[in-house]
Enzyme design. Structure first.
Site: not given
Ligand code: PAF
Length: 286
Positions: A33, A35, A37, A153-154, A158
């Site tokens: 983790l 900042q 996160h 948003e980085k 995804q």
């Molecule tokens: O962004 C991430 O850390 C991963 O792609 C996720 C969303 C936890 C899925 O494994």
């Protein structure tokens, strides 16, 4: 903070939250983790009484030759940070909890197919990646059943895939995108930044400078999108980046935008040494 790695104790704690009528916000992560996160966690805390974080380095979303083995695993430190922030529940499933029926060798499992969005940009260079992300996120949503889930948003592509996933498969969860958290010099925070050697770390900020330059060019009337991509791409390559893509796209479809479009996103992926860096910048020309 409770830490569980199996589904039954997870469900037990979650049902206690629900029986008290508390909302649940969920932050799925792969750990290590930073900042960025922690900002997801802070925003989650503003949206619900209880925050659940998961840490699972999902093997299926790493391609061959990618960094699954070397991906930084720092569970003790991560758990301490989350405890200090007042997170209620940390879910750290093992591979067999996540994929009980799957032999990693035979790929014998069910997948969520993503379609067009997974074929461009990162999806083109990482085949199967977004299907694996959509699958693991679906499983996590089914396990946690959160009211709201937060993503950075980085990882723009995804986030878009997850919006589509939730819509297409009717997950009753609100998806919140949280703006990119940057180092002081502009580099987008990422667990992979620690692969950068000291000299590379200094140069890595070039990505952000170029995005800002492209944004300024667009805002001052430049409409030759392909020309702009080309000259920015050359500048990155001159700074020793190996460019994967640098494209001005439509933010909904991720197709290359044409000069009449006003809502844009500039998306870039490039490697510097051992680090594959991605970044993006939204531009609204209205
Ligand atoms: O962004 C991430 O850390 C991963 O792609 C996720 C969303 C936890 C899925 O494994």
């Amino acid at each position: 903070m409770r830490q569980v790695d199996q589904i039954p104790p997870l469900r037990k704690v979650l049902s206690q939250f629900r029986s008290r009528g508390e909302r649940i916000a969920f932050v799925p992560t792969m750990g290590n983790l930073h900042q960025g996160h922690l900002e997801l966690v802070r925003q989650a805390q503003q949206r619900a009484e209880q925050v659940v974080v998961s840490i699972f380095v999902n093997p299926t979303q790493f391609g061959e030759g990618e960094d699954f083995e070397s991906y930084p695993r720092t569970l003790e430190r991560d758990a301490r940070l989350l405890r200090e922030m007042g997170v209620s529940l940390l879910f750290t499933p093992t591979d067999t909890v996540m994929y009980p029926d799957r032999s990693l060798e035979t790929q014998d499992t069910m997948w969520v197919e993503v379609g067009g969005l997974s074929e461009v940009l990162c999806g083109a260079s990482r085949p199967g990646h977004f299907s694996a992300v959509a699958t693991v996120v679906s499983k996590l949503f089914n396990m946690v059943q959160p009211d709201v889930a937060l993503f950075g948003e980085k990882d723009f592509q995804q986030l878009l895939v997850i919006h589509h996933l939730v819509k297409a498969l009717d997950f009753p969860v609100e998806i919140v995108g949280v703006p990119i958290f940057r180092e002081q010099d502009g580099l987008a925070m990422s667990s992979r930044n620690q692969y950068l050697k000291a000299t590379e770390r200094k140069r890595a900020t070039e990505i952000y400078r170029l995005l800002q330059w492209m944004e300024q060019q667009l805002e001052s009337g430049e409409r030759d999108f392909r020309g702009l991509e080309l000259s920015a791409g050359k500048r990155l390559q001159q700074s020793d980046f190996v460019l994967d893509y640098l494209q001005i796209c439509n933010p909904q479809t991720l197709q290359q935008a044409d000069h009449g479009e006003n809502e844009l996103v500039i998306l870039v992926a490039a490697s510097l040494g051992a680090a594959r860096l991605i970044d993006n910048c939204r531009v609204s020309l209205r």
